[in-house]
Scaffold this motif. Structure first.
Motif, PDB file in Angstrom:
ATOM      1  N   PRO A   1       0.827  -1.213   0.000  1.00  0.00           N
ATOM      2  CA  PRO A   1       0.000   0.000   0.000  1.00  0.00           C
ATOM      3  C   PRO A   1       0.860   1.262   0.000  1.00  0.00           C
ATOM      4  O   PRO A   1       1.890   1.336   0.660  1.00  0.00           O
ATOM      5  N   ILE A   2       0.435   2.238  -0.771  1.00  0.00           N
ATOM      6  CA  ILE A   2       1.171   3.484  -0.890  1.00  0.00           C
ATOM      7  C   ILE A   2       0.201   4.637  -0.660  1.00  0.00           C
ATOM      8  O   ILE A   2      -0.959   4.576  -1.073  1.00  0.00           O
ATOM      9  N   SER A   3       0.659   5.663   0.011  1.00  0.00           N
ATOM     10  CA  SER A   3      -0.194   6.803   0.310  1.00  0.00           C
ATOM     11  C   SER A   3      -0.393   7.671  -0.922  1.00  0.00           C
ATOM     12  O   SER A   3       0.382   7.603  -1.889  1.00  0.00           O
ATOM     13  N   PHE A   4      -1.414   8.483  -0.883  1.00  0.00           N
ATOM     14  CA  PHE A   4      -1.682   9.417  -1.983  1.00  0.00           C
ATOM     15  C   PHE A   4      -0.503  10.365  -2.168  1.00  0.00           C
ATOM     16  O   PHE A   4      -0.122  10.685  -3.297  1.00  0.00           O
ATOM     17  N   THR A   5       0.076  10.807  -1.052  1.00  0.00           N
ATOM     18  CA  THR A   5       1.189  11.758  -1.124  1.00  0.00           C
ATOM     19  C   THR A   5       2.394  11.150  -1.834  1.00  0.00           C
ATOM     20  O   THR A   5       2.993  11.779  -2.717  1.00  0.00           O
ATOM     21  N   ASP A   6       2.763   9.917  -1.469  1.00  0.00           N
ATOM     22  CA  ASP A   6       3.920   9.277  -2.103  1.00  0.00           C
ATOM     23  C   ASP A   6       3.655   8.987  -3.574  1.00  0.00           C
ATOM     24  O   ASP A   6       4.566   9.101  -4.416  1.00  0.00           O
ATOM     25  N   ALA A   7       2.420   8.614  -3.912  1.00  0.00           N
ATOM     26  CA  ALA A   7       2.090   8.380  -5.316  1.00  0.00           C
ATOM     27  C   ALA A   7       2.165   9.687  -6.108  1.00  0.00           C
ATOM     28  O   ALA A   7       2.704   9.722  -7.222  1.00  0.00           O
ATOM     29  N   PHE A   8       1.642  10.757  -5.545  1.00  0.00           N
ATOM     30  CA  PHE A   8       1.698  12.060  -6.212  1.00  0.00           C
ATOM     31  C   PHE A   8       3.143  12.517  -6.356  1.00  0.00           C
ATOM     32  O   PHE A   8       3.533  13.054  -7.404  1.00  0.00           O
ATOM     33  N   PHE A   9       3.951  12.325  -5.320  1.00  0.00           N
ATOM     34  CA  PHE A   9       5.358  12.716  -5.349  1.00  0.00           C
ATOM     35  C   PHE A   9       6.100  11.950  -6.440  1.00  0.00           C
ATOM     36  O   PHE A   9       6.897  12.528  -7.191  1.00  0.00           O
ATOM     37  N   THR A  10       5.839  10.649  -6.545  1.00  0.00           N
ATOM     38  CA  THR A  10       6.505   9.826  -7.552  1.00  0.00           C
ATOM     39  C   THR A  10       6.124  10.262  -8.960  1.00  0.00           C
ATOM     40  O   THR A  10       6.985  10.383  -9.848  1.00  0.00           O
ATOM     41  N   CYS A  11       4.835  10.528  -9.185  1.00  0.00           N
ATOM     42  CA  CYS A  11       4.387  10.936 -10.523  1.00  0.00           C
ATOM     43  C   CYS A  11       4.907  12.319 -10.877  1.00  0.00           C
ATOM     44  O   CYS A  11       5.289  12.566 -12.032  1.00  0.00           O
ATOM     45  N   ALA A  12       4.908  13.244  -9.911  1.00  0.00           N
ATOM     46  CA  ALA A  12       5.441  14.587 -10.171  1.00  0.00           C
ATOM     47  C   ALA A  12       6.921  14.529 -10.496  1.00  0.00           C
ATOM     48  O   ALA A  12       7.412  15.250 -11.377  1.00  0.00           O
ATOM     49  N   SER A  13       7.654  13.671  -9.802  1.00  0.00           N
ATOM     50  CA  SER A  13       9.078  13.516 -10.072  1.00  0.00           C
ATOM     51  C   SER A  13       9.312  12.904 -11.442  1.00  0.00           C
ATOM     52  O   SER A  13      10.249  13.283 -12.155  1.00  0.00           O
ATOM     53  N   ALA A  14       8.457  11.964 -11.848  1.00  0.00           N
ATOM     54  CA  ALA A  14       8.623  11.306 -13.146  1.00  0.00           C
ATOM     55  C   ALA A  14       8.265  12.249 -14.291  1.00  0.00           C
ATOM     56  O   ALA A  14       9.007  12.353 -15.274  1.00  0.00           O
ATOM     57  N   ILE A  15       7.141  12.962 -14.197  1.00  0.00           N
ATOM     58  CA  ILE A  15       6.709  13.823 -15.294  1.00  0.00           C
ATOM     59  C   ILE A  15       7.635  15.020 -15.447  1.00  0.00           C
ATOM     60  O   ILE A  15       7.785  15.568 -16.536  1.00  0.00           O
ATOM     61  N   SER A  16       8.274  15.435 -14.344  1.00  0.00           N
ATOM     62  CA  SER A  16       9.227  16.550 -14.412  1.00  0.00           C
ATOM     63  C   SER A  16      10.649  16.061 -14.643  1.00  0.00           C
ATOM     64  O   SER A  16      11.588  16.862 -14.589  1.00  0.00           O
ATOM     65  N   ILE A  17      10.813  14.740 -14.866  1.00  0.00           N
ATOM     66  CA  ILE A  17      12.109  14.073 -15.069  1.00  0.00           C
ATOM     67  C   ILE A  17      13.139  14.550 -14.041  1.00  0.00           C
ATOM     68  O   ILE A  17      14.247  14.955 -14.377  1.00  0.00           O
ATOM     69  N   THR A  18      12.738  14.456 -12.762  1.00  0.00           N
ATOM     70  CA  THR A  18      13.617  14.883 -11.667  1.00  0.00           C
ATOM     71  C   THR A  18      14.402  13.713 -11.084  1.00  0.00           C
ATOM     72  O   THR A  18      15.619  13.698 -11.098  1.00  0.00           O
ATOM     73  N   GLY A  19      13.707  12.710 -10.551  1.00  0.00           N
ATOM     74  CA  GLY A  19      14.399  11.554 -10.010  1.00  0.00           C
ATOM     75  C   GLY A  19      14.307  11.404  -8.512  1.00  0.00           C
ATOM     76  O   GLY A  19      14.751  10.394  -7.961  1.00  0.00           O
ATOM     77  N   LEU A  20      13.753  12.403  -7.811  1.00  0.00           N
ATOM     78  CA  LEU A  20      13.551  12.270  -6.368  1.00  0.00           C
ATOM     79  C   LEU A  20      12.373  11.331  -6.122  1.00  0.00           C
ATOM     80  O   LEU A  20      11.288  11.527  -6.677  1.00  0.00           O
ATOM     81  N   THR A  21      12.582  10.313  -5.306  1.00  0.00           N
ATOM     82  CA  THR A  21      11.513   9.364  -5.006  1.00  0.00           C
ATOM     83  C   THR A  21      11.440   9.150  -3.506  1.00  0.00           C
ATOM     84  O   THR A  21      12.466   9.075  -2.824  1.00  0.00           O
ATOM     85  N   SER A  22      10.216   9.068  -3.008  1.00  0.00           N
ATOM     86  CA  SER A  22      10.000   8.825  -1.578  1.00  0.00           C
ATOM     87  C   SER A  22       9.794   7.356  -1.271  1.00  0.00           C
ATOM     88  O   SER A  22       9.710   6.963  -0.106  1.00  0.00           O
ATOM     89  N   VAL A  23       9.688   6.513  -2.314  1.00  0.00           N
ATOM     90  CA  VAL A  23       9.558   5.057  -2.155  1.00  0.00           C
ATOM     91  C   VAL A  23      10.496   4.385  -3.146  1.00  0.00           C
ATOM     92  O   VAL A  23      10.962   5.005  -4.111  1.00  0.00           O
ATOM     93  N   ASP A  24      10.772   3.113  -2.902  1.00  0.00           N
ATOM     94  CA  ASP A  24      11.585   2.327  -3.826  1.00  0.00           C
ATOM     95  C   ASP A  24      10.701   1.865  -4.982  1.00  0.00           C
ATOM     96  O   ASP A  24       9.782   1.063  -4.800  1.00  0.00           O
ATOM     97  N   VAL A  25      10.954   2.392  -6.162  1.00  0.00           N
ATOM     98  CA  VAL A  25      10.103   2.110  -7.318  1.00  0.00           C
ATOM     99  C   VAL A  25      10.127   0.623  -7.659  1.00  0.00           C
ATOM    100  O   VAL A  25       9.095   0.025  -7.983  1.00  0.00           O
TER     101      VAL A  25
END
Length: 594
Positions: free
Chosen positions: A176-200
């Motif tokens: 299970p993943i929180s809404f915040t971590d999912a949003f953070f992961t998608c924002a990092s991916a779409i902005s091609i940043t690379g910061l992740t709060s979970v292990d992809v």
């Protein structure tokens, strides 16, 4: 020149986007709260989504305030129901502030949801007004007044929201993943940043990883560029307004080259990524520590992530895993892919055009364009400066990092090339503070225009340095490659550096307020500064684990990543309308500066 009515509609667009987003979040919260989710998971979800709703409402209120005073400036009174819209936004912002800082009771949650829903209702009314105006003045005028930056930013935000809703479903995540971590992961991916709060790699199923990969790919190519490429595939020609939009977004002059540029972007991207994936597949076959199941997907994922300068990997410890850390062949492929993405598609288009002319025996211009000439030299200069600087600091500055001299040089080359990607082959937190500050400077410089890298861009930074030298020498014009650089280009470069520096300083202070435990720790200020620079320049390096940050800090970093992908100067143009040059020039005066 735009009329007052068209200018008003431009100012309404941020209100419409944020209002509709607020309504979407409210409906989603009501759905989750009303259909019997597990209590602990619902509390965690509501905490993250409601804090996101708070940020959206604050942004919506800011947009309404700008629109409100703009109407007063032009008409001496606001039109329609701006008074009511502004009052609702201010009350909603106050209620959210009270709930966050604790000076209002907990039941203010319901009031904030109702007020947010009202803001969404206002957005629907504004959309209805836009449709009515579209019927009056025609389709062409309606589309032409929306700035490319607004369309690009709204497209990214829409993709982030849709991808987030997919990632939190059971079919997309293993745990299970929180809404915040999912949003953070998608924002990092779409902005091609690379910061992740979970292990992809261990958190998401193949579907979830595919969603992340799709966000990386579309984020690097550009939402608008990808959409227009689909139109070209089905045989539709681009209208002049579409060519102007792409030209402004990719910072390319001339609308005639846009179809060729879009085809070059797609062809180069897919070709390099497929070649890189094949090489990685061959290098990883039978290597201990590299999972062999779905090895083709793992190879493709890392090839796309490297070319797009995303910095997201499927390894738990990024590229510092034992199976990758000392595999210099794999690292060389990753560096070449990263470097290929940072050069910029404008350079590839010119190289392709010259090669085609040579094969067809057509005459090529004697001189290369100033853009390509500057990009190549700026890239070489930054690579040499970064490699020498990081190599010296890794030896001269006391640190906990222990490695041989040749490996330090190799890692210096890796970190210099990856200054806009964020892959790390060792724990960079073991280096000293001077090393971190110097790496911040490299991240700030970043890649090149119309490329997949971030930062303020190396050619732009070089132009700023040369402009300072020009002023000190007392020269009238900035000259490069036997060409005089246009003043608006120099002024935009200087404005971008100043605005970006100001934003990074202010955002670092905000992070220090949001993360007092980190700020008060050893080198805490440098750690937060490093994290802010990494997020804003869409790099991905970090001295602290983003997963340990507060929910507020994660959303604040999401905003930084998205703003950084659009570009600070371009983002400011969403709210500040450029005026036509005035024929009146006042007498010149001088002011004491020293």
């Amino acid at each position: 020149m735009l009329t007052n009515s068209k200018q008003s509609r431009i100012l309404e667009l941020p209100e419409v986007i944020t209002g509709m987003l607020a309504m979407l979040i409210v409906l989603w919260e009501a759905f989750v709260a009303g259909f019997g989710a597990v209590e602990a998971e619902r509390a965690l979800f509501m905490e993250g989504s409601h804090l996101l709703l708070c940020g959206v409402v604050w942004f919506n209120t800011l947009a309404v305030i700008i629109h409100f005073f703009s109407e007063i400036w032009r008409h001496n009174k606001p039109v329609r129901f701006l008074w009511l819209q502004l009052l609702t936004g201010l009350v909603a912002s106050f209620v959210f502030s009270g709930g966050i800082f604790g000076f209002l009771p907990d039941n203010s949650l319901r009031a904030s949801m109702i007020l947010s829903f009202l803001l969404g209702t206002y957005a629907c009314i504004n959309i209805r007004a836009l449709i009515k105006e579209k019927q009056k003045i025609g389709k062409k005028a309606t589309h032409s007044r929306w700035a490319p930056a607004v369309v690009f930013f709204s497209g990214m935000l829409t993709m982030v929201m849709i991808s987030t809703l997919i990632l939190i479903t059971p079919g997309a995540c293993i745990v299970p993943i929180s809404f915040t971590d999912a949003f953070f992961t998608c924002a990092s991916a779409i902005s091609i940043t690379g910061l992740t709060s979970v292990d992809v790699g261990s958190t998401f199923t193949p579907l979830g990883k595919l969603v992340v990969l799709f966000n990386i790919q579309v984020g690097a190519i550009g939402v608008m560029t990808f959409s227009y490429f689909v139109l070209l595939l089905v045989g539709k020609k681009l209208a002049v307004r579409d060519r102007l939009a792409i030209s402004a977004l990719l910072d390319q002059q001339g609308v005639n080259i846009i179809p060729a540029l879009i085809k070059t972007v797609i062809f180069i991207t897919f070709s390099v990524e497929i070649i890189g994936a094949c090489i990685l597949y061959l290098l990883w076959q039978g290597v201990p520590g590299v999972p062999q199941d779905l090895l083709w997907f793992r190879s493709l994922f890392h090839a796309i992530s490297a070319f797009c300068n995303a910095g997201i990997t499927l390894f738990p410890d990024n590229m510092a895993e034992e199976c990758v850390r000392y595999n210099k062949a794999v690292q060389a492929v990753m560096m070449l892919l990263t470097l290929a993405g940072t050069l910029g598609f404008g350079v590839y288009l010119e190289c392709y055009t010259r090669l085609r002319n040579k094969l067809t025996r057509k005459a090529n211009p004697v001189r290369w364009s100033t853009h390509t000439w500057l990009v190549i030299r700026a890239t070489i200069f930054v690579m040499l400066l970064g490699t020498v600087g990081l190599s010296l600091l890794s030896v001269l500055e006391p640190s906990q990092h222990s490695a041989s001299a040749d490996y330090n040089i190799w890692e210096s080359i890796w970190n210099t090339i990856g200054r806009s990607a964020g892959f790390n082959i060792t724990d960079i937190s073991c280096y000293g503070p001077v090393y971190h500050i110097f790496l911040c400077a490299l991240m700030f410089i970043g890649g090149n225009p119309a490329g997949t890298g971030g930062g303020v861009y190396a050619p732009l930074f070089i132009i700023c340095l040369l402009e300072v030298i020009r002023v000190l020498r007392g020269q009238h014009d900035l000259e490069l490659h036997k060409r005089r650089i246009a003043r608006n280009t120099v002024e935009r470069a200087m404005a971008t550096v100043v605005l970006s520096t100001f934003w990074i300083v202010c955002s670092t202070m905000v992070l220090m307020l949001l993360e007092p435990s980190v700020a008060n720790s050893y080198n805490g200020t440098i750690k937060l500064l490093f994290l802010e620079v990494s997020a804003f320049t869409t790099t991905g390096y970090s001295l602290i684990n983003p997963g340990e940050l507060t929910v507020a800090s994660k959303y604040f970093l999401c905003a930084n990543m998205l703003f950084g992908r659009v570009g600070m100067f371009t983002f400011m143009l969403i709210f500040i309308k450029q005026k036509e040059p005035s024929p009146i020039r006042y007498p010149e005066t001088r002011l004491p500066l020293s």
